[in-house]
Design an enzyme around this catalytic site. Structure first.
Site, PDB file in Angstrom:
ATOM      1  N   ALA A 183       0.788  -1.352  -0.180  1.00 37.06           N
ATOM      2  CA  ALA A 183      -0.025  -0.049   0.093  1.00 37.06           C
ATOM      3  C   ALA A 183       0.889   1.236   0.033  1.00 37.06           C
ATOM      4  CB  ALA A 183      -0.887   0.031   1.149  1.00 37.06           C
ATOM      5  N   PRO A 190      -1.053  -2.129 -16.393  1.00 40.07           N
ATOM      6  CA  PRO A 190      -0.645  -0.671 -16.815  1.00 40.07           C
ATOM      7  C   PRO A 190       0.652  -0.716 -17.892  1.00 40.07           C
ATOM      8  CG  PRO A 190      -0.662  -1.020 -14.606  1.00 40.07           C
ATOM      9  CD  PRO A 190      -0.833  -2.384 -15.045  1.00 40.07           C
ATOM     10  N   ASP A 246       5.399  -9.688   4.065  1.00 37.93           N
ATOM     11  CA  ASP A 246       6.554  -9.948   3.434  1.00 37.93           C
ATOM     12  C   ASP A 246       5.996 -10.909   2.136  1.00 37.93           C
ATOM     13  OD1 ASP A 246       9.240 -10.885   2.360  1.00 37.93           O
ATOM     14  OD2 ASP A 246      10.046 -10.076   4.149  1.00 37.93           O
ATOM     15  N   SER A 255       4.908  -5.631  -5.647  1.00 37.83           N
ATOM     16  CA  SER A 255       6.005  -6.537  -6.662  1.00 37.83           C
ATOM     17  C   SER A 255       7.130  -5.328  -6.871  1.00 37.83           C
ATOM     18  CB  SER A 255       5.258  -6.731  -7.961  1.00 37.83           C
ATOM     19  OG  SER A 255       5.997  -7.603  -8.752  1.00 37.83           O
ATOM     20  N   LYS A 265       6.851 -10.115 -14.063  1.00 39.29           N
ATOM     21  CA  LYS A 265       5.539  -9.815 -14.003  1.00 39.29           C
ATOM     22  C   LYS A 265       4.807 -10.864 -14.812  1.00 39.29           C
ATOM     23  CE  LYS A 265       4.161  -6.633 -12.669  1.00 39.29           C
ATOM     24  NZ  LYS A 265       3.530  -6.171 -11.097  1.00 39.29           N
TER      25      LYS A 265
END
Length: 340
Positions: A9, A188, A64, A86, A163
């Site tokens: 966050a 994105p 974690d 990430s 990714k």
């Protein structure tokens, strides 16, 4: 209102997502890797929210990506798991596992935690890096959600591999070990826009490099770009619309060459000496021998990557902001902060 667990966050994109969720009335449980970041997260959001909302609607937990401790407990009592955490480096590591292991294991832990906590909805932040690292089939010139990057593709970066493998791990888990979960991924492009505080992302370091005129010439290199606020909005709308379950949703507005970005900044900020001249590819390859940040882009020199975001525009009713405006916002923020 529902409660959303947002992992990572304190990240650049994640803070914008949390802000959108809080403004929409959701309660947010945000995970941070270091408990010391919890107050900084709350402070960053408080300046953009009504008095007290960052305290009453936001709680934090410590997680974690590489350890199981606390994941199921963090998801328990929430309605949605939104996994953004990430690693995204400026310089690609010598050991790809530095990126791959936390990305893949983190995705698996997020899905597993949701399953074990009885959560049936997960939104995962992936990337176009998981889409465009492959050859298109004959007759196609634009990538879309059907495409997957190939970890063995020539010149693919460890970040793109991380990714790709992380997103595939999430889809595989939902298909096999957690069939009750409705998964959506948001993919994105290169994200631009002013951050909510001084803890900003790798993409801003690229703009900082342009503003500082760190390079005498610019590589023939480009990005599919998008505004950070648009990506945050995509996450919010995706979790509100069941029709996005089972979908990959690409978030891009336009492709911009590095020189185009520099030329836009030079027009927007004429008092700054911004380099706009393009370097011959042979020069960039030579500089890459000494600069790891340059070395990582050498395989993509002169390669234009067009990516279709029509699914997100249609399914989420998205109208993407012109990334040139996002670029100006980014540059203005960097200058206001005295970073360049």
């Amino acid at each position: 209102m529902p409660t959303v667990l947002v992992t990572g966050a304190s990240g650049y994109i994640a803070k914008h997502i949390v802000l959108r969720l809080l403004r929409a009335g959701y309660h947010v449980r945000g995970s941070v890797r270091d408990a010391a970041k919890a107050q900084a997260l709350r402070d960053a959001l408080a300046t953009h929210l009504p008095d007290g909302q960052a305290d009453t609607h936001l709680s934090t937990v410590t997680l974690d990506l590489l350890h199981d401790d606390g994941w199921t407990e963090a998801a328990t009592g929430t309605d949605v798991v939104l996994h953004t955490a990430s690693p995204f480096p400026m310089v690609q590591p010598k050991d790809p596992q530095e990126l791959i292991a936390p990305a893949v294991e983190g995705a698996r832990r997020a899905i597993r935690a949701a399953r074990d906590a009885g959560v049936t909805r997960v939104i995962l932040t992936s990337s176009v890096a998981a889409v465009s690292g492959c050859d298109l089939p004959p007759g196609r010139t634009t990538y879309d959600e059907r495409d997957w990057s190939d970890p063995a593709y020539p010149g693919i970066t460890p970040y793109s591999v991380s990714k790709t493998l992380a997103e595939k791990a999430a889809w595989d888990m939902v298909a096999s070990d957690a069939p009750g979960i409705g998964l959506t991924t948001i993919n994105p492009g290169f994200v631009l826009g002013a951050p909510l505080d001084g803890h900003c992302g790798t993409s801003l370091a690229v703009i900082e490099r342009l503003l500082a005129a760190r390079d005498p010439m610019l590589p023939y290199f480009g990005f599919t770009t998008v505004d950070v606020g648009d990506i945050a909005e995509m996450h919010l709308r995706a979790l509100q619309r069941d029709e996005t379950i089972g979908q990959r949703l690409i978030g891009v507005a336009d492709f911009l060459w590095f020189t185009e970005m520099a030329e836009h900044l030079a027009r927007a900020f004429p008092d700054r000496k911004i380099v706009t001249r393009r370097a011959p590819n042979v020069v960039v390859r030579f500089l890459g021998l000494f600069d790891p940040a340059i070395r990582s882009i050498v395989p993509a020199l002169g390669v234009r990557t067009d990516v279709d975001a029509s699914r997100a525009r249609d399914m989420l009713d998205m109208t993407f902001r012109d990334p040139r405006d996002s670029l100006s916002d980014t540059a203005q923020w960097l200058m206001d902060q005295g970073r360049v």
